[in-house]
Write a protein that holds these residues in place. Structure first.
Motif, PDB file in Angstrom:
ATOM      1  N   SER A  75       0.832  -1.292  -0.102  1.00 36.52           N
ATOM      2  CA  SER A  75      -0.019   0.201   0.012  1.00 36.52           C
ATOM      3  C   SER A  75       1.008   1.257  -0.024  1.00 36.52           C
ATOM      4  N   ASP A  77       0.117   3.420   2.615  1.00 39.18           N
ATOM      5  CA  ASP A  77      -0.245   3.772   4.015  1.00 39.18           C
ATOM      6  C   ASP A  77       0.687   3.796   4.988  1.00 39.18           C
ATOM      7  N   CYS A  93      -0.742  -2.149   6.660  1.00 37.49           N
ATOM      8  CA  CYS A  93      -0.176  -0.929   6.181  1.00 37.49           C
ATOM      9  C   CYS A  93       1.293  -1.259   5.649  1.00 37.49           C
TER      10      CYS A  93
END
Length: 258
Positions: A75, A77, A93
């Motif tokens: 990701s 994130d 994440c």
């Protein structure tokens, strides 16, 4: 407890900061996982992975449960953490940030980029896992932004890239390079011709370096270790696929405030 060997970056040799780019040496795992496999997502024995991670935690000065590694999902994130989580609550994440001295932040890799970040003046650290998807999607930038929200200044942030697959080992198809060039034609410079027609060799470390340097951080260092060719020190997903091995181990890179 036995402390496993680890690689280090000169630019992260900062007051109040400990870090380690662990290799595959110094653990208790066997077979394709020999020996310091840190991957809870592998099919290695859980007790062996736990012992390996405990050794890593001791090397960076924290208790085993305080070495935090997220459930990585490629990701963009980044999450700020201030306390440990239960194994079943591991966040999904690819970046972690903290200003807590009692925690170590870790990420795993077996060809993808593992980056460690530190602003020693502000007392803020970060770690992120960034393969091609994360690097293209903004994972590195998200980690720096999360650090800034904790009081870091990007002009004081030092960043280091651990072992990762290098361009001589990373052949990709035309659809892969097209995705990058459609995003920005300047990204063509990270692809070189491959011996196979229609294919290219992708420079992941070079691409990561360009993303970091564009942020205006204090410094960037790459350990320049190719996971694919350095079999003694590194696990490699791509090498395991080419050899048709049943699974592969994961390297861990970790950073902590003292």
């Amino acid at each position: 407890m036995t402390h496993p060997p680890a690689l280090s970056a000169r630019n992260l040799d900062l007051p109040g900061v400990r870090h380690a780019f662990f290799t595959r040496e110094g653990g208790v795992s066997e077979g394709v996982y020999a020996s310091l496999n840190g991957g809870v997502g592998s099919r290695d024995e859980a007790a062996r992975v736990g012992e390996n991670r405990a050794r890593m935690a001791a090397r960076v000065g924290v208790a085993p449960e305080r070495l935090l590694v997220p459930f990585q999902i490629h990701s963009a994130d980044a999450m700020t953490v201030s306390e440990p989580w239960a194994p079943e609550d591991r966040p999904r994440c690819d970046g972690l940030v903290t200003r807590e001295a009692s925690l170590a932040l870790g990420v795993t890799g077996a060809d993808c980029g593992m980056l460690l970040f530190a602003d020693a003046r502000a007392g803020v650290i970060g770690a992120c896992h960034s393969g091609w998807k994360g690097a293209l999607g903004g994972m590195i930038e998200a980690t720096v932004v999360a650090m800034e929200k904790q009081g870091a200044r990007r002009a004081d942030i030092h960043v280091a890239l651990g072992p990762a697959i290098h361009p001589e080992s990373y052949e990709v198809g035309p659809e892969f390079s097209a995705r990058f060039i459609e995003s920005d034609r300047a990204f063509a410079r990270f692809f070189a011709p491959s011996p196979r027609e229609g294919h290219s060799m992708f420079d992941l470390p070079g691409f990561i370096a360009s993303r970091v340097e564009a942020l205006g951080v204090a410094s960037f260092e790459s350990l320049a270790v190719d996971t694919y060719t350095d079999e003694t020190r590194c696990f490699s997903y791509r090498r395991s696929v080419h050899r048709r091995e049943p699974d592969y181990g994961r390297l861990v890179s970790a950073i902590a405030l003292t």
